[in-house]
Design a protein around this motif. Structure first.
Motif, PDB file in Angstrom:
ATOM      1  N   THR A   9       2.093   9.402  -1.961  1.00 59.29           N
ATOM      2  CA  THR A   9       3.411   8.829  -2.506  1.00 59.29           C
ATOM      3  C   THR A   9       4.457   9.517  -1.803  1.00 59.29           C
ATOM      4  N   TYR A  10       4.656  10.890  -1.272  1.00 60.41           N
ATOM      5  CA  TYR A  10       5.579  11.261  -0.513  1.00 60.41           C
ATOM      6  C   TYR A  10       5.910  10.661   0.979  1.00 60.41           C
ATOM      7  N   ASN A  11       4.948   9.860   1.316  1.00 59.15           N
ATOM      8  CA  ASN A  11       4.988   9.188   2.725  1.00 59.15           C
ATOM      9  C   ASN A  11       5.187   7.925   2.544  1.00 59.15           C
ATOM     10  N   ILE A  12       5.443   7.213   1.384  1.00 55.05           N
ATOM     11  CA  ILE A  12       5.634   5.890   1.328  1.00 55.05           C
ATOM     12  C   ILE A  12       6.967   5.385   1.682  1.00 55.05           C
ATOM     13  N   PRO A  13       8.001   6.186   1.802  1.00 57.10           N
ATOM     14  CA  PRO A  13       9.134   5.758   2.478  1.00 57.10           C
ATOM     15  C   PRO A  13       8.945   5.498   3.639  1.00 57.10           C
ATOM     16  N   VAL A  14       8.157   5.846   4.460  1.00 56.33           N
ATOM     17  CA  VAL A  14       8.029   5.786   5.923  1.00 56.33           C
ATOM     18  C   VAL A  14       6.666   5.030   6.411  1.00 56.33           C
ATOM     19  N   ALA A  15       5.647   5.025   5.490  1.00 58.08           N
ATOM     20  CA  ALA A  15       4.440   4.473   5.779  1.00 58.08           C
ATOM     21  C   ALA A  15       3.703   3.479   4.657  1.00 58.08           C
ATOM     22  N   ALA A  16       4.694   2.771   4.049  1.00 58.66           N
ATOM     23  CA  ALA A  16       4.067   1.784   2.895  1.00 58.66           C
ATOM     24  C   ALA A  16       3.046   0.913   3.350  1.00 58.66           C
ATOM     25  N   ALA A  17       3.316   0.316   4.349  1.00 56.86           N
ATOM     26  CA  ALA A  17       2.398  -0.726   4.956  1.00 56.86           C
ATOM     27  C   ALA A  17       1.010  -0.171   5.363  1.00 56.86           C
ATOM     28  N   GLN A  18       1.266   1.176   5.875  1.00 56.99           N
ATOM     29  CA  GLN A  18      -0.315   1.672   5.914  1.00 56.99           C
ATOM     30  C   GLN A  18      -0.932   2.255   5.061  1.00 56.99           C
ATOM     31  N   ILE A  19      -0.306   2.685   3.908  1.00 53.62           N
ATOM     32  CA  ILE A  19      -0.875   2.937   2.587  1.00 53.62           C
ATOM     33  C   ILE A  19      -1.436   1.645   1.938  1.00 53.62           C
ATOM     34  N   ALA A  20      -0.720   0.648   1.865  1.00 56.48           N
ATOM     35  CA  ALA A  20      -1.130  -0.641   1.474  1.00 56.48           C
ATOM     36  C   ALA A  20      -2.651  -0.961   1.974  1.00 56.48           C
ATOM     37  N   ARG A  21      -2.617  -0.726   3.230  1.00 57.61           N
ATOM     38  CA  ARG A  21      -4.134  -1.096   4.029  1.00 57.61           C
ATOM     39  C   ARG A  21      -5.067  -0.232   3.417  1.00 57.61           C
ATOM     40  N   ILE A  22      -4.946   1.004   2.775  1.00 53.13           N
ATOM     41  CA  ILE A  22      -5.858   1.737   1.764  1.00 53.13           C
ATOM     42  C   ILE A  22      -6.436   0.750   0.775  1.00 53.13           C
ATOM     43  N   GLY A  23      -5.563   0.317   0.047  1.00 53.26           N
ATOM     44  CA  GLY A  23      -5.996  -0.575  -1.098  1.00 53.26           C
ATOM     45  C   GLY A  23      -6.756  -1.791  -0.547  1.00 53.26           C
ATOM     46  N   ALA A  24      -6.064  -2.231   0.396  1.00 52.25           N
ATOM     47  CA  ALA A  24      -6.745  -3.556   0.732  1.00 52.25           C
ATOM     48  C   ALA A  24      -8.300  -3.427   1.157  1.00 52.25           C
ATOM     49  N   ALA A  25      -8.472  -2.111   1.771  1.00 57.34           N
ATOM     50  CA  ALA A  25      -9.870  -1.866   2.337  1.00 57.34           C
ATOM     51  C   ALA A  25     -10.900  -1.448   1.060  1.00 57.34           C
ATOM     52  N   MET A  26     -10.336  -1.143  -0.026  1.00 57.99           N
ATOM     53  CA  MET A  26     -11.340  -0.614  -1.056  1.00 57.99           C
ATOM     54  C   MET A  26     -11.896  -1.763  -1.746  1.00 57.99           C
ATOM     55  N   ALA A  45     -12.760  -4.753  -3.856  1.00 56.76           N
ATOM     56  CA  ALA A  45     -11.828  -5.417  -4.479  1.00 56.76           C
ATOM     57  C   ALA A  45     -12.363  -5.662  -5.885  1.00 56.76           C
ATOM     58  N   GLU A  46     -13.701  -5.851  -6.159  1.00 59.07           N
ATOM     59  CA  GLU A  46     -14.281  -5.875  -7.154  1.00 59.07           C
ATOM     60  C   GLU A  46     -14.129  -4.960  -8.505  1.00 59.07           C
ATOM     61  N   ARG A  47     -14.273  -3.781  -7.766  1.00 58.76           N
ATOM     62  CA  ARG A  47     -14.093  -2.547  -8.429  1.00 58.76           C
ATOM     63  C   ARG A  47     -12.781  -2.239  -8.896  1.00 58.76           C
ATOM     64  N   TYR A  48     -11.917  -2.108  -7.866  1.00 60.95           N
ATOM     65  CA  TYR A  48     -10.685  -1.640  -8.043  1.00 60.95           C
ATOM     66  C   TYR A  48      -9.550  -2.689  -8.203  1.00 60.95           C
ATOM     67  N   GLY A  49      -9.972  -3.984  -8.242  1.00 62.21           N
ATOM     68  CA  GLY A  49      -8.760  -4.915  -8.509  1.00 62.21           C
ATOM     69  C   GLY A  49      -7.853  -5.100  -7.327  1.00 62.21           C
ATOM     70  N   THR A  50      -8.251  -4.833  -5.983  1.00 59.78           N
ATOM     71  CA  THR A  50      -7.370  -4.918  -4.847  1.00 59.78           C
ATOM     72  C   THR A  50      -7.773  -6.138  -4.225  1.00 59.78           C
ATOM     73  N   ASN A  51      -6.763  -6.519  -3.408  1.00 59.24           N
ATOM     74  CA  ASN A  51      -6.947  -7.581  -2.249  1.00 59.24           C
ATOM     75  C   ASN A  51      -6.371  -7.317  -0.880  1.00 59.24           C
ATOM     76  N   ALA A  52      -6.096  -8.330  -0.338  1.00 56.09           N
ATOM     77  CA  ALA A  52      -5.638  -8.209   1.296  1.00 56.09           C
ATOM     78  C   ALA A  52      -3.959  -7.944   0.972  1.00 56.09           C
ATOM     79  N   SER A  53      -3.532  -8.592  -0.181  1.00 52.24           N
ATOM     80  CA  SER A  53      -1.930  -8.323  -0.177  1.00 52.24           C
ATOM     81  C   SER A  53      -1.592  -7.357  -1.117  1.00 52.24           C
ATOM     82  N   VAL A  54      -2.448  -6.481  -1.245  1.00 50.44           N
ATOM     83  CA  VAL A  54      -2.156  -5.157  -2.057  1.00 50.44           C
ATOM     84  C   VAL A  54      -0.880  -4.481  -1.486  1.00 50.44           C
ATOM     85  N   ASP A  55      -0.019  -3.707  -2.522  1.00 46.11           N
ATOM     86  CA  ASP A  55       0.993  -3.166  -1.853  1.00 46.11           C
ATOM     87  C   ASP A  55       0.872  -1.654  -2.195  1.00 46.11           C
TER      88      ASP A  55
END
Length: 406
Positions: free
Chosen positions: A312-329, A331-341
């Protein structure tokens, strides 16, 4: 003024042309159920005949320890079996003295990250001589990092990890000094020559310990995605590690005797170590180092609690990279997808914490809250701040993170 052969870096060595500098290691990795039984062959191939076996008290009481003693027999010349949870400069110095007197020609680390760090510290002292404290890297906030070259040849290190910390993968280590500070070291010649990942042997380790150390490995991947030294290779490894952790960590907790789940977690952990061997870690690990050295928390527990707060501390400068974490998780278990923020990624991580049954608040760990200001101050000297994408100029910012995690 810097000592001879030292270079103070004012910023990470980025390339204006978009290129990168990636250092691979000469490590052989074997993952197989029962691989421990083939140790004599592997050790002989390395040319080692007098090993120092390094482990902690809990590992000393395990079936794995007895099996290693049985299969290696007289190849084990020295036993160093009292590794503390956070290895120290004093312990490593004493270990190096014993290794020298016994004429060992190889080091075998059995157990978690502290065993691997101890082996690396002993290898540094046996190769470089002097005092271990003088070989540490230095960081002066906010952005002056001075790595210490350690060019001498090192004894081969063999590692049989029983946790998911991936300490055995990296050429770095941390040791607690006599003042309770965490000293950090980095030397590419320390990379293990051989790593044995035996999921059957790992079944002896409680799933709770594996889960918290797996959160450490997951954090390696997460921080590797936004590190100031990230590169396309480390990013690919990080995304695959995240995918494997998100799949196998909950499975391992739900089914503690599953060899398949243990294999999945061990594989993900190894990938995470490959990530930080080049991209390094940021403020999350900087804080966790100091929560361990000053506060006495296990590194896995500290990682389990701190990760969402530091992301959360790094979101102001790394939101796109942090979104990729969710996209890689998963999807069926965590409800994420390629467009997750980034916010959805954090929700997925908190869900994974719940499924893994790991601690999520510092107040639940037994940490003395009165130590938070000292821990925050110690963090300002940790090199993780140097590689973090968001600049940290004040101890107040770190203390606020700790208070939020409390």
């Amino acid at each position: 003024m810097n000592a001879p052969n030292e270079l103070a870096l004012a910023a990470p060595p980025m390339r204006a042309d978009g290129g990168f500098d990636y250092q691979n290691t000469g490590t052989r990795v074997i993952l197989a159920p029962g691989a421990v039984d083939q140790l004599p062959t592997y050790v002989d191939e390395l040319g080692c005949g007098r090993l120092m076996l390094i482990c902690g008290p809990n590992t000393r009481r395990s079936r794995l320890f007895e099996r290693v003693l049985q299969v290696l027999g007289p190849r084990i010349a020295v036993l160093l079996d009292q590794v503390p949870e956070h290895s120290s400069t004093v312990f490593v110095t004493e270990g190096a003295d014993r290794a020298k007197r016994a004429g060992v020609d190889g080091l075998l680390a059995l157990g978690g990250g502290s065993a691997s760090d101890s082996a690396k510290g002993i290898a540094i002292l046996m190769g470089e001589g002097g005092r271990i404290e003088n070989h540490a890297s230095r960081f002066i906030p906010p952005d002056q990092f001075t790595p210490k070259p350690l060019p001498a040849p090192k004894l081969p290190i063999i590692a049989i990890p029983t946790t998911a910390s991936a300490a055995e993968v990296t050429p770095g280590l941390g040791l607690k000094d006599s003042q309770g500070r965490k000293l950090l070291f980095w030397d590419k010649t320390l990379a293990c020559r051989l790593i044995i990942l035996d999921p059957v042997a790992a079944l002896d380790v409680p799933s709770g310990i594996m889960a918290t150390t797996a959160m450490n490995g997951f954090a390696h991947c997460a921080e590797g995605l936004y590190s100031r030294l990230r590169n396309p290779i480390s990013e690919a490894l990080a995304l695959q590690g995240i995918a494997l952790f998100s799949k196998w960590l909950p499975e391992m907790v739900a089914y503690p005797t599953s060899v398949e789940a243990r294999s999945g977690v061990l594989t993900a952990a190894h990938l995470s170590g490959m990530v930080i061997s080049n991209s390094r870690v940021g403020i999350h690990h900087a804080i966790c180092h100091c929560l361990g050295a000053r506060g006495g928390l296990s590194h896995g527990v500290a990682n389990s609690v701190m990760l969402p707060h530091c992301l959360t501390y790094n979101i102001p400068v790394a939101a796109a990279q942090i979104a990729r974490i969710g996209a890689a998780m998963d999807a069926e278990r965590y409800g994420t997808n390629a467009s997750v923020d980034a916010a959805a990624a954090l929700t997925a991580i908190r869900t994974m914490q719940s499924l893994a049954q790991v601690p999520v608040r510092l107040r639940d760990t037994g940490l003395d809250r009165a130590l938070l200001p000292a821990i925050a101050q110690d963090t300002m000297s940790d090199r993780g701040l140097y590689f973090n994408p968001r600049r940290t100029d004040s101890v107040g910012a770190v203390l606020q993170l700790l208070e939020e995690a409390w």
